[in-house]
Enzyme design. Structure first.
Site, PDB file in Angstrom:
ATOM      1  N   SER A  15       0.886  -1.100   0.111  1.00  0.00           N
ATOM      2  CA  SER A  15       0.043   0.017  -0.032  1.00  0.00           C
ATOM      3  C   SER A  15       0.786   1.206  -0.021  1.00  0.00           C
ATOM      4  O   SER A  15       1.692   1.531  -0.876  1.00  0.00           O
ATOM      5  CB  SER A  15      -0.841  -0.101   1.056  1.00  0.00           C
ATOM      6  N   THR A  16       0.805   2.030   1.126  1.00  0.00           N
ATOM      7  CA  THR A  16       1.633   3.404   1.015  1.00  0.00           C
ATOM      8  C   THR A  16       3.018   3.037   0.986  1.00  0.00           C
ATOM      9  O   THR A  16       3.729   2.263   1.564  1.00  0.00           O
ATOM     10  CB  THR A  16       1.264   3.947   2.343  1.00  0.00           C
ATOM     11  N   HIS A  57      -2.831  -0.912  -3.355  1.00  0.00           N
ATOM     12  CA  HIS A  57      -3.957  -0.174  -2.962  1.00  0.00           C
ATOM     13  C   HIS A  57      -3.610   0.885  -3.859  1.00  0.00           C
ATOM     14  O   HIS A  57      -2.860   1.861  -3.707  1.00  0.00           O
ATOM     15  CB  HIS A  57      -4.019   0.428  -1.696  1.00  0.00           C
ATOM     16  N   MET A  91      -0.113   1.011   5.155  1.00  0.00           N
ATOM     17  CA  MET A  91      -0.761   1.361   6.247  1.00  0.00           C
ATOM     18  C   MET A  91      -1.973   0.184   6.415  1.00  0.00           C
ATOM     19  O   MET A  91      -2.490  -0.179   5.453  1.00  0.00           O
ATOM     20  CB  MET A  91      -1.451   2.550   5.865  1.00  0.00           C
ATOM     21  N   ASP A 134      -4.045  -5.166   5.816  1.00  0.00           N
ATOM     22  CA  ASP A 134      -4.405  -5.706   4.820  1.00  0.00           C
ATOM     23  C   ASP A 134      -3.273  -6.876   4.557  1.00  0.00           C
ATOM     24  O   ASP A 134      -2.079  -6.595   4.423  1.00  0.00           O
ATOM     25  CB  ASP A 134      -4.838  -4.916   3.523  1.00  0.00           C
TER      26      ASP A 134
END
Length: 362
Positions: free
Chosen positions: A184-185, A211, A303, A306
């Site tokens: 993600s991030t 993401h 973050m 997940d």
């Protein structure tokens, strides 16, 4: 002490709006603003904020050039505001390459289902990025008690104690059938780092879940394909997993693996209430029946949590799980969730994933 933020945008209306939203959080203080990239460089030098929010298109100096200068002279977390268009996607990826940490849509209607949720998301993202000052290549550390709260829209939950460490993957790496990577991030830059190190002859298919909004994944897949020796494409229903090809989950949808004679991709709408679109957990869980234990699951910077439950399900089948370490993660949330749950067979620095994959499979 409140996190100190500088807001950069050429629109006075948008600057005032962001300042008002951030200052409504007692843990955040906007200490300065700037109307273009050149002003931003000077304001950041003078005020030394913990986080900078940055527009991309501005007069005098654009946001990408400003990010490059700030990260070279006084690096810190920078959150970009982006338009969800093809051109906006390309510019945002350029900003991330220049050193920006994360991005959000500039239109609040594209950020969350309603304005209040969008405000909460913005404040939460700024708090997450400001947990510690980022030096080049260093992480935003997230304490265990804060990780669940920093998920993009997940409620705060009470974490149960981490279970005992799960047994290591049961099959030798050379007998596996696919590599699954979730992030993600910080993921766009991390995926570039990992995939660029793989040779064209890499013997396994790779499945990528990042993401990312729907308008960004085509441009991101194209960028990865241009940078890597392996083939990278945005996944479509019916795609067959094949060696030396990485399939990227489309933004806004879910990517499911289906077994049989050949492992194929199915792209589908998200179940009601799904937070992440695409979701690492959904893809990883689908691999349990499609590939069983013959998988290496990799969880990189991001973050939230997940990927933890999907990794747990795969681990129950005897699959291998690798996670990124804190020192090289932009946000040590997703990999920390996997590590805290005792699911990681190996914990690697970002720069070591590519060599470890080559050594394990080539």
């Amino acid at each position: 002490m409140a996190l100190r933020v500088v807001v950069v945008d050429d629109s006075g209306f948008f600057r005032r709006r962001i300042v008002e939203i951030l200052n409504a959080d007692i843990g955040i203080e906007v200490v300065g603003t700037a109307a273009n990239g050149m002003e931003a460089i000077e304001v950041v030098k003078r005020l030394d904020p913990d986080v900078v929010t940055m527009d991309i298109e501005m007069p005098v100096m654009d946001g990408i050039s400003a990010v490059r200068r700030i990260m070279a002279e006084s690096p810190r977390p920078i959150l970009m505001f982006s338009t969800l268009t093809t051109e906006g996607a390309k510019a945002t990826l350029d900003a991330l390459d220049a050193g920006a940490t994360d991005f959000l849509p500039k239109r609040f209607s594209e950020m969350a289902k309603d304005e209040d949720s969008a405000k909460i998301l913005l404040r939460r993202r700024v708090r997450a990025l400001g947990r510690s000052r980022v030096r080049t290549g260093s992480p935003v550390h997230v304490e265990s008690r804060d990780r669940a709260a920093l998920s993009e829209s997940a409620p705060v939950v009470t974490r149960s104690p981490a279970p005992p460490r799960a047994p290591v993957g049961t099959l030798p790496l050379h007998s596996l059938r696919a590599v699954l990577i979730g992030t993600s991030t910080g993921g766009p830059v991390a995926l570039q780092e990992v995939l660029k190190g793989l040779p064209k002859s890499f013997p396994l298919p790779i499945v990528l879940v990042q993401h990312m909004p729907a308008s960004f994944t085509p441009a991101f897949a194209e960028r990865l394909n241009s940078l890597c020796q392996i083939e990278v494409k945005e996944a479509a229903s019916g795609d067959v997993l094949k060696p030396g090809c990485a399939l990227l989950a489309p933004g806004g949808l879910q990517m499911v693996l289906e077994g049989g004679g050949q492992t194929r991709i199915r792209i589908e709408e998200s179940p009601l209430g799904t937070i992440y679109k695409p979701s690492v957990d959904i893809t990883f869980n689908s691999a349990v029946s499609a590939l069983k234990s013959q998988v290496l699951a990799v969880v990189l910077t991001g973050m939230g949590a997940d990927g933890r439950e999907g990794s747990r399900a795969l681990k129950g089948q005897g699959a291998h799980v690798w996670a990124q370490d804190a020192a090289s993660s932009v946000v040590f949330g997703m990999p920390a969730a996997v590590i805290d749950a005792g699911l990681a067979d190996h914990i690697y620095s970002l720069k070591d994933f590519g060599p470890a994959l080559v050594k394990g499979f080539c």
